[in-house]
Design a protein around this motif. Structure first.
Motif, mmCIF file in Angstrom:
data_model
loop_
_atom_site.group_PDB
_atom_site.id
_atom_site.type_symbol
_atom_site.label_atom_id
_atom_site.label_comp_id
_atom_site.label_asym_id
_atom_site.label_seq_id
_atom_site.Cartn_x
_atom_site.Cartn_y
_atom_site.Cartn_z
ATOM 1 N N ARG A 13 -49.959 149.616 72.136
ATOM 2 C CA ARG A 13 -49.236 150.877 72.303
ATOM 3 C C ARG A 13 -50.155 152.016 71.881
ATOM 4 O O ARG A 13 -51.113 151.825 71.138
ATOM 5 C CB ARG A 13 -47.955 150.901 71.446
ATOM 6 N N ILE A 14 -49.817 153.204 72.321
ATOM 7 C CA ILE A 14 -50.535 154.414 71.913
ATOM 8 C C ILE A 14 -49.885 154.970 70.643
ATOM 9 O O ILE A 14 -48.677 154.863 70.447
ATOM 10 C CB ILE A 14 -50.458 155.478 73.034
ATOM 11 N N GLY A 15 -50.680 155.573 69.773
ATOM 12 C CA GLY A 15 -50.099 156.258 68.615
ATOM 13 C C GLY A 15 -50.659 155.865 67.276
ATOM 14 O O GLY A 15 -50.590 156.643 66.327
ATOM 15 N N GLY A 16 -51.188 154.644 67.148
ATOM 16 C CA GLY A 16 -51.739 154.230 65.860
ATOM 17 C C GLY A 16 -50.703 154.232 64.757
ATOM 18 O O GLY A 16 -49.653 153.591 64.863
ATOM 19 N N ARG A 17 -50.989 154.998 63.703
ATOM 20 C CA ARG A 17 -50.072 155.050 62.557
ATOM 21 C C ARG A 17 -48.935 156.039 62.766
ATOM 22 O O ARG A 17 -48.141 156.262 61.845
ATOM 23 C CB ARG A 17 -50.864 155.383 61.289
ATOM 24 N N VAL A 18 -48.825 156.613 63.953
ATOM 25 C CA VAL A 18 -47.614 157.323 64.371
ATOM 26 C C VAL A 18 -46.814 156.338 65.208
ATOM 27 O O VAL A 18 -47.200 156.009 66.340
ATOM 28 C CB VAL A 18 -47.946 158.584 65.192
ATOM 29 N N HIS A 19 -45.734 155.820 64.650
ATOM 30 C CA HIS A 19 -44.980 154.760 65.327
ATOM 31 C C HIS A 19 -43.506 154.862 64.962
ATOM 32 O O HIS A 19 -43.119 154.573 63.829
ATOM 33 C CB HIS A 19 -45.527 153.395 64.923
ATOM 34 N N THR A 20 -42.715 155.310 65.917
ATOM 35 C CA THR A 20 -41.261 155.359 65.733
ATOM 36 C C THR A 20 -40.668 154.101 66.353
ATOM 37 O O THR A 20 -40.801 153.868 67.556
ATOM 38 C CB THR A 20 -40.656 156.607 66.398
ATOM 39 N N ALA A 21 -40.032 153.292 65.515
ATOM 40 C CA ALA A 21 -39.462 152.021 65.968
ATOM 41 C C ALA A 21 -37.934 152.097 65.960
ATOM 42 O O ALA A 21 -37.336 152.912 65.249
ATOM 43 C CB ALA A 21 -39.934 150.879 65.074
ATOM 44 N N THR A 22 -37.322 151.243 66.730
ATOM 45 C CA THR A 22 -35.864 151.131 66.738
ATOM 46 C C THR A 22 -35.465 149.985 65.827
ATOM 47 O O THR A 22 -35.877 148.836 66.036
ATOM 48 C CB THR A 22 -35.332 150.884 68.158
ATOM 49 N N VAL A 23 -34.685 150.300 64.809
ATOM 50 C CA VAL A 23 -34.225 149.300 63.851
ATOM 51 C C VAL A 23 -32.820 148.864 64.241
ATOM 52 O O VAL A 23 -31.962 149.696 64.559
ATOM 53 C CB VAL A 23 -34.251 149.867 62.420
ATOM 54 N N ARG A 24 -32.585 147.582 64.206
ATOM 55 C CA ARG A 24 -31.266 147.029 64.507
ATOM 56 C C ARG A 24 -30.743 146.287 63.296
ATOM 57 O O ARG A 24 -31.471 145.520 62.676
ATOM 58 C CB ARG A 24 -31.338 146.084 65.706
ATOM 59 N N ALA A 25 -29.490 146.514 62.961
ATOM 60 C CA ALA A 25 -28.869 145.843 61.821
ATOM 61 C C ALA A 25 -27.453 145.432 62.217
ATOM 62 O O ALA A 25 -26.689 146.245 62.753
ATOM 63 C CB ALA A 25 -28.840 146.754 60.597
ATOM 64 N N ARG A 26 -27.079 144.176 61.945
ATOM 65 C CA ARG A 26 -25.765 143.654 62.308
ATOM 66 C C ARG A 26 -24.837 143.727 61.103
ATOM 67 O O ARG A 26 -25.164 143.246 60.022
ATOM 68 C CB ARG A 26 -25.873 142.220 62.807
ATOM 69 N N ARG A 27 -23.679 144.333 61.309
ATOM 70 C CA ARG A 27 -22.702 144.430 60.227
ATOM 71 C C ARG A 27 -22.180 143.041 59.893
ATOM 72 O O ARG A 27 -21.887 142.245 60.787
ATOM 73 C CB ARG A 27 -21.544 145.345 60.623
ATOM 74 N N SER A 28 -22.063 142.781 58.582
ATOM 75 C CA SER A 28 -21.671 141.439 58.142
ATOM 76 C C SER A 28 -20.224 141.346 57.695
ATOM 77 O O SER A 28 -19.719 140.255 57.462
ATOM 78 C CB SER A 28 -22.584 140.999 56.984
ATOM 79 N N SER A 323 -49.536 163.618 78.064
ATOM 80 C CA SER A 323 -49.178 164.196 79.357
ATOM 81 C C SER A 323 -50.436 164.647 80.098
ATOM 82 O O SER A 323 -51.547 164.568 79.563
ATOM 83 C CB SER A 323 -48.231 165.377 79.156
ATOM 84 N N GLY A 324 -50.249 165.137 81.309
ATOM 85 C CA GLY A 324 -51.385 165.637 82.078
ATOM 86 C C GLY A 324 -52.372 164.566 82.489
ATOM 87 O O GLY A 324 -53.567 164.843 82.672
ATOM 88 N N GLY A 325 -51.903 163.324 82.602
ATOM 89 C CA GLY A 325 -52.771 162.242 83.046
ATOM 90 C C GLY A 325 -53.486 161.494 81.949
ATOM 91 O O GLY A 325 -54.211 160.532 82.235
ATOM 92 N N VAL A 326 -53.286 161.911 80.692
ATOM 93 C CA VAL A 326 -53.974 161.229 79.585
ATOM 94 C C VAL A 326 -53.538 159.774 79.492
ATOM 95 O O VAL A 326 -54.359 158.869 79.285
ATOM 96 C CB VAL A 326 -53.714 161.965 78.259
ATOM 97 N N ALA A 327 -52.234 159.524 79.641
ATOM 98 C CA ALA A 327 -51.736 158.154 79.537
ATOM 99 C C ALA A 327 -52.357 157.248 80.594
ATOM 100 O O ALA A 327 -52.510 156.031 80.385
ATOM 101 C CB ALA A 327 -50.210 158.148 79.664
ATOM 102 N N ASP A 328 -52.750 157.820 81.727
ATOM 103 C CA ASP A 328 -53.310 157.023 82.821
ATOM 104 C C ASP A 328 -54.724 156.539 82.527
ATOM 105 O O ASP A 328 -55.201 155.591 83.167
ATOM 106 C CB ASP A 328 -53.313 157.835 84.118
ATOM 107 N N VAL A 329 -55.409 157.188 81.597
ATOM 108 C CA VAL A 329 -56.794 156.795 81.291
ATOM 109 C C VAL A 329 -56.881 156.027 79.975
ATOM 110 O O VAL A 329 -57.980 155.783 79.465
ATOM 111 C CB VAL A 329 -57.723 158.022 81.249
ATOM 112 N N ALA A 330 -55.730 155.649 79.408
ATOM 113 C CA ALA A 330 -55.697 154.877 78.164
ATOM 114 C C ALA A 330 -55.449 153.409 78.482
ATOM 115 O O ALA A 330 -54.510 153.068 79.210
ATOM 116 C CB ALA A 330 -54.606 155.406 77.241
ATOM 117 N N ILE A 331 -56.310 152.545 77.971
ATOM 118 C CA ILE A 331 -56.167 151.104 78.173
ATOM 119 C C ILE A 331 -55.839 150.463 76.830
ATOM 120 O O ILE A 331 -56.653 150.506 75.900
ATOM 121 C CB ILE A 331 -57.453 150.480 78.745
ATOM 122 N N CYS A 332 -54.658 149.909 76.708
ATOM 123 C CA CYS A 332 -54.228 149.284 75.454
ATOM 124 C C CYS A 332 -54.686 147.823 75.402
ATOM 125 O O CYS A 332 -55.048 147.215 76.415
ATOM 126 C CB CYS A 332 -52.714 149.368 75.309
#
Length: 607
Positions: A13-28, A323-332
């Motif tokens: 993924r792009i971003g390095g130490r900038v990483h927003t994740a989705t946390v899931r938690a199930r009510r018990s 944006s502006g095509g930057v994502a197109d030139v990034a190879i993960c």
């Protein structure tokens, strides 16, 4: 003119130490048992540390209750305070809004709150809450007070931080808080005077080898010497405060409680820096002015103005960046294993060849290296790639010295999700202290027989800072920050061990509040109520090797300057937060370094 660019990213993924994740938690338990709650959390960078503007900065919590909008009597004038934090400009580019008249708005009219228009939530409107405890304990619904940041009048019932000590919650107007803020400020002013005295005596270089923790210890002892043999003359500083002020007196202050709170405020300094106070050099704390709660001033690697979180997470800044095509030139998924200086097949002068573990082979005129400091330190080790380091020919001795002189810090976030709210709902921060301390905390460590400093005992220590995600975002989650020795202890521990240690700490500090809200349940009750735990592990991540960089004992200004200096006749350029001496360790520092690196690349190409 546009230049062909290719970005090689080791992660998926792009971003390095900038990483927003989705946390899931199930009510018990309860009527919603089995339901899954989902919410975004910033696993890495999460804060815009100062917007860089001056102007009205209403509290986010107060506007939640009032429906938002400009308050009566609010000054609509927005003024610039030097440079604007580049993160603010990025976010405004990502989500431009129109003014009520339908015209594109520049963010400065009376109708538009410019930082909210950028998707920012001013959690700490008065400035830096970690380096200025007066900001942390200012009234939640008020502008900056005039008495150093502590609430006035005392009838104010809420602060930005709710404090808990030894199982009980402190009253927001407890005079011990005001006295502790004052004493903490006086100690740091004394520390600054010690550093200034060193330079006046021609021993300024010593401030790079002596820790803030040792200096604080010397200041609190009244006549201690932090410098050691041969350096003590300028480090003897008699603290002017009357010791009687710290004892229980007519103003209702409890001396032990004041000392305990001062130690907690010292701990907050480590929540800002990436290292414990025993490892932060004295030179970092030399100031020309007082450290108050004036939100119009930065000076701690931050910008002036409100400290904000980003709605939807810090990952929002990636959209305008890619944006502006930057994502197109990034190879993960392309881990670089070798960077070599060579003559290009085209016959042109010096070029750079980059080789990836996957076999991808790239020729370029210029290479910009944005690897985190921890990875750079691995890269210059021999052997790294067979019999040499990552770079061939090897980097200059000065560059290698600079890379090794700094260090990545340990900083862990522990996100604990619960099935119900048992903590204060309005204050964005919770400060937890296990027990009252009768004596000033020793911050510099004890001398060992070999002259070295013994480390603190392993574990979480006596202080813990929590971010209240319920107050900020309506998320039933507490974010515990483990820094310094606590973060180093947690590195390599299992998720269960870290979770249980943090839960026990919360119970110790908040027992009365927890019991009152849970039918009188005692210790151990939080484990059943905790329905989710997520822990960041940047220190154990092979593509970061730590959370963020910072000066340690022995790091010099020239090391950081050298770290950002190009090699190979300008063909190999270095960028990233570690290369920015003014804003090291921050996202805005990384952004600024990127702009600087681009200018260096254009200069190299034009030559």
């Amino acid at each position: 003119n546009k230049v062909p660019v290719l970005i090689l990213e080791a992660r998926d993924r792009i971003g390095g130490r900038v990483h927003t994740a989705t946390v899931r938690a199930r009510r018990s338990a309860g009527v919603e048992a089995g339901d899954v709650a989902e919410f975004p959390v910033d696993m890495g960078a999460a804060w815009v540390h100062g917007t860089g503007r001056l102007g009205p900065a209403p509290s986010s919590t107060s506007e939640k209750s009032s429906g938002g909008g400009s308050g009566e009597g609010e000054d609509p004038t927005i003024e610039l305070a030097g440079d604007v934090n580049p993160i603010v400009e990025l976010l405004r580019q990502a989500a431009p809004l129109e003014s009520p008249s339908g015209e594109q708005d520049d963010g400065r009219n009376a109708e538009g709150d410019w930082f909210r228009r950028a998707g920012l939530e001013p959690v700490s409107p008065l400035g830096n809450p970690w380096t200025r405890p007066g900001v942390m304990h200012a009234p939640l619904h008020a502008a900056a007070p005039e008495d150093g940041g502590v609430a006035s009048p005392e009838s104010e019932s809420q602060r930005h931080c709710a404090l808990f000590v030894g199982g009980k919650r402190l009253r927001p107007d407890d005079p011990a808080i005001r006295e502790a803020v004052r004493l903490h400020g006086a100690v740091l002013e004394a520390v600054s005077k010690v550093g200034n005295a060193a330079f006046e005596e021609g021993q300024g270089a010593s401030t790079y080898r002596i820790s803030v923790g040792r200096t604080i210890d010397a200041v609190r002892q009244g006549n201690g010497e932090a410098g050691g043999e041969g350096e003590g003359g300028w480090l003897t500083y008699l603290h002017e405060a009357d010791s009687g002020e710290n004892e229980t007196s007519g103003n209702g202050t409890d001396g032990d409680l004041v000392e305990t709170l001062v130690s907690y405020f010292h701990h907050l300094q480590s929540c800002w820096h990436p290292h414990a106070l025993s490892e932060i050099q004295l030179s970092e704390y030399i100031r020309e002015g007082e450290r108050g709660c004036d939100g119009t001033t930065g000076g701690d690697g931050d910008f002036p103005g409100p400290h904000c979180t980003v709605k939807g997470g810090m990952g929002s800044i990636l959209q305008p960046l890619t944006s502006g095509g930057v994502a197109d030139v990034a190879i993960c998924g392309q881990e670089v294993t070798s960077i070599e200086r060579t003559r290009l097949e085209s016959g042109r002068d010096d070029g750079v060849v980059v080789i990836c573990r996957s076999g991808v082979f790239v020729e370029a005129d210029v290479c910009i290296v944005t690897m985190p400091l921890g990875c750079l330190q691995d890269a210059v080790k021999v052997p790294y790639n067979r019999s040499r380091g990552m770079f061939y020919p090897a980097l200059s001795d000065k560059k290698i010295e600079a890379i090794q002189a700094m260090r990545m810090g340990s900083y862990k976030k522990v996100f604990l999700t619960f099935d119900s709210i048992f903590w204060p709902t309005d204050e964005p921060f919770l400060g937890l202290i296990r027990e009252v301390e009768a004596m000033p905390q020793v911050l510099g460590g004890d001398n060992g027989e070999d002259g070295s400093y013994r480390r603190a005992p392993p574990g979480l220590g006596n202080h813990l800072q929590l971010d209240n995600l319920w107050a900020r975002d309506g998320i039933p989650c507490l974010e515990a920050t483990l820094v310094g020795n606590a973060a180093e202890w947690a590195t390599g521990q299992t998720k269960e061990a870290i979770r249980d240690a943090v839960l026990r700490f919360i119970e110790d500090a908040m027992l009365e509040t927890i019991s009152a809200g849970n039918g009188g349940d005692g210790p151990g009750c939080l484990l059943d109520r905790c329905i989710g735990c997520h822990i960041t592990r940047w220190e154990e991540d092979q593509f970061s090797r730590g959370a963020y960089s910072g000066f340690v004992l022995g790091t010099l200004e020239r090391h950081m300057e050298e770290l950002g200096r190009p090699e190979w006749a300008g063909r190999l350029i270095f960028a990233g937060e570690a290369t920015n001496s003014e804003y090291e360790g921050s996202v805005h520092g990384a952004l600024i370094s990127g702009v600087d690196a681009a200018e260096k690349a254009f200069a190299a190409l034009s030559s």
